[in-house]
Write a protein that holds these residues in place. Structure first.
Motif, mmCIF file in Angstrom:
data_model
loop_
_atom_site.group_PDB
_atom_site.id
_atom_site.type_symbol
_atom_site.label_atom_id
_atom_site.label_comp_id
_atom_site.label_asym_id
_atom_site.label_seq_id
_atom_site.Cartn_x
_atom_site.Cartn_y
_atom_site.Cartn_z
ATOM 1 N N UNK A 112 -4.730 6.081 8.371
ATOM 2 C CA UNK A 112 -6.111 5.583 8.310
ATOM 3 C C UNK A 112 -6.190 4.059 8.408
ATOM 4 N N UNK A 113 -5.222 3.355 7.799
ATOM 5 C CA UNK A 113 -5.272 1.892 7.852
ATOM 6 C C UNK A 113 -4.927 1.388 9.246
ATOM 7 N N UNK A 160 -9.615 -5.791 6.822
ATOM 8 C CA UNK A 160 -9.491 -4.685 5.885
ATOM 9 C C UNK A 160 -8.472 -4.972 4.793
ATOM 10 N N UNK A 161 -7.499 -5.819 5.053
ATOM 11 C CA UNK A 161 -6.484 -6.040 4.029
ATOM 12 C C UNK A 161 -6.654 -7.427 3.402
ATOM 13 N N UNK A 186 0.835 -1.205 0.000
ATOM 14 C CA UNK A 186 0.000 0.000 0.000
ATOM 15 C C UNK A 186 0.869 1.254 0.000
#
Lengths: 281, 250
Positions: free
Chosen positions: A186-187, A280-281, A165
């Motif tokens: 944010x992540x 999320x990932x 990312x």
């Protein structure tokens, strides 16, 4: 032979169950005992009254407000310092012996007994900076106390952000700070937030360092200023427990119920946040 | 005129000499494929073209790389501007954990586009260019992770196009995708070369043969042969190229 193996299997299963049950049972006994003692005196007046020498009029308003003040000041300090430190160590610092030394020290600091932080706070904030036994001195001390936990939690959250990312952002022409601001933070935010809440729920239950800083006072007013004197929930509970009259012990139990509810709510928030953003990932 | 020119480019990872005297000229609006076995230096070379190797510690580079006439390793070069001009798509689709819309606008926002209307236009234009618009136009606010692998990779292409690059570097962009998604992306590349210069690293020799105008064969950090794609695949001048494309090693 086979029979013996089977017996062993069953034996160990029940041994481990007994170990689990022992812990659970003690907890249940503790909670039931507290509820039995504390519930009768738990009322709206208990929440809104100041402490009193008359157990029927005593309440924990000052302690609740004190805890809110201390945590309210501790949280932003610990969050800013903790996240900034974690970002420096993970994103900026070169991996050499010096950063490894810092890293080891942070991990060690997380294990230092809290009363040591209290003594540091007394010397540094109360005396040297002349803050006196104030909310601010207490909050500084608490921030130092939870800082290592916040740093480690934030580092783990930042490390969990996939490198691909970051590369994606750099390849679009993002600067380092733009990448951190737009992608990494944010992540990592849910992980950082979870660590933050868990460390604050530790802070809200801490007694020793604030006793040393000087919070152990009979407070009959609502604090309005960071330099006011204060008390917090666990200290109020401790002070009631050390009274000779049985009525005060019941008050302590009521206070414990309030503290437990606050802690449960904070931990539940942390769990909810984690579940919400887990995949999320 | 060549949009990319490298002269005597050498790259070292610490003691390891990973690229040896690479001289390549890449023409505008063409597709150039880099092929070669794993560890031959093709991806490393690709990353020298937008300075993505800068992030790896202990990398030393000598020689020159010129992009549109400008030496990109000179001091004073703005790497962020360079990477805006030379976009990149990676092996694994790497959409950001944001909505489809926000994935596309991330780049333009970095470079100062804030007007809502303008951003909407960029999103539509980029997604159309990446042949993804029809599939996602009604779900622009949905998370990009909901897309399939092939759609995610086209989203990453759209994201790279959104900052309006001149050159698009692609590091094995289809190796993580199924054959249908791969075909879609290959078709797309053929359209994109009208507007962009494309440099693609691929493990798949058929892919290189299908889509590229010129092919470069790398082996052990050396550029063995660089020529028009039909020449490389039908009439290579170096024995090692012939051995590789006929499958004798690799």
């Amino acid at each position: 032979m086979t029979k013996l193996r089977k017996i062993k299997d069953v034996f160990f299963k029940w041994l481990f169950f007994a170990a689990t049950a022992f812990g659970m049972l003690s907890l249940v006994v503790l909670v039931v005992d507290i509820l039995y003692q504390g519930l009768p005196r738990l009322s709206w007046e208990f929440i809104t009254n100041f402490p009193s020498f008359n157990p029927d009029k005593a309440g924990i308003k000052a302690a609740i407000l004190g805890s809110v003040w201390v945590i309210g000041l501790t949280a932003p300090m610990a969050l800013f310092l903790g996240v900034a430190t974690a970002l420096y160590l993970e994103e900026y610092a070169k991996k050499n012996w010096f950063t490894r030394l810092i890293q080891t020290n942070i991990s060690n600091l997380a294990g230092v007994p809290s009363i040591i932080y209290g003594i540091l706070g007394l010397a540094l904030f109360v005396r040297a900076m002349k803050l006196g036994p104030s909310i601010l001195a207490g909050a500084f001390t608490m921030a130092l106390l939870v800082l290592p936990i916040v740093v480690v939690a934030a580092q783990e959250a930042i490390r969990a952000v996939p490198q691909t990312l970051r590369h994606g952002a750099y390849a679009l022409g993002a600067s380092k700070w733009q990448t951190i601001r737009g992608i990494v933070l944010p992540s990592a935010a849910p992980g950082i937030l979870t660590g933050m809440i868990l460390s604050l729920s530790r802070a809200i239950g801490e007694t020793a360092p604030l006793v040393v800083v000087g919070a152990f006072v009979f407070v009959r007013f609502a604090p309005t200023d960071p330099l006011d004197k204060f008390t917090v929930l666990p200290i109020q509970i401790y002070s009631w427990v050390s009274q000779p009259k049985a009525a005060f012990h019941e008050l302590a139990a009521s206070g414990i119920i309030v503290l437990l509810i606050v802690l449960l709510l904070m931990n539940a928030t942390a769990v909810l946040l984690r579940n919400k953003y887990q995949k999320r990932f | 005129m060549s949009i990319i020119e490298t002269r005597n480019l050498n790259l070292y990872y610490g003691q390891h000499h990973a690229l040896l005297d690479i001289n390549v000229d890449i023409e505008e609006n063409s597709i150039t494929a880099f092929i070669g076995p794993s560890g031959c230096g093709k991806s490393t070379f690709l990353r020298t073209l937008n300075r993505m190797n800068d992030m790896i510690p202990n990398v030393k580079i000598t020689g020159t790389v010129k992009v549109a006439g400008e030496d990109i390793y000179q001091s004073g070069v703005d790497v962020e501007i360079l990477r805006k001009r030379v976009g990149m798509v990676f092996q694994q689709p790497n959409p950001f954990p944001k909505s489809i819309y926000d994935n596309i606008t991330f780049g333009p926002k970095l470079h100062g586009v804030t007007n809502r209307h303008e951003l909407d236009e960029i999103v539509e234009k980029s997604l159309k260019a990446a042949a993804l618009w029809d599939e996602v136009k009604d779900v622009l606010k949905k998370p990009a992770y909901g897309l399939s692998g092939g759609q995610q990779q086209r989203l990453c292409i759209a994201r790279a196009l959104a900052v309006n690059p001149q050159i698009l570097l692609m590091d094995e962009p289809t190796s993580a995708l199924d054959p249908i998604s791969t075909a879609k992306i290959e078709e797309l590349l053929d359209e994109l070369k009208e507007t962009y210069t494309i440099v693609i690293v691929t493990h798949n020799m058929q892919q290189a043969a299908r889509i590229s105008d010129k092919t470069a064969f790398f082996l052990n950090g050396e550029l063995v042969e660089y020529d028009a794609t039909p020449v490389i695949f039908q009439n290579p001048s170096d024995k090692r190229t012939e051995d590789y494309i006929t499958g004798r090693f690799g």
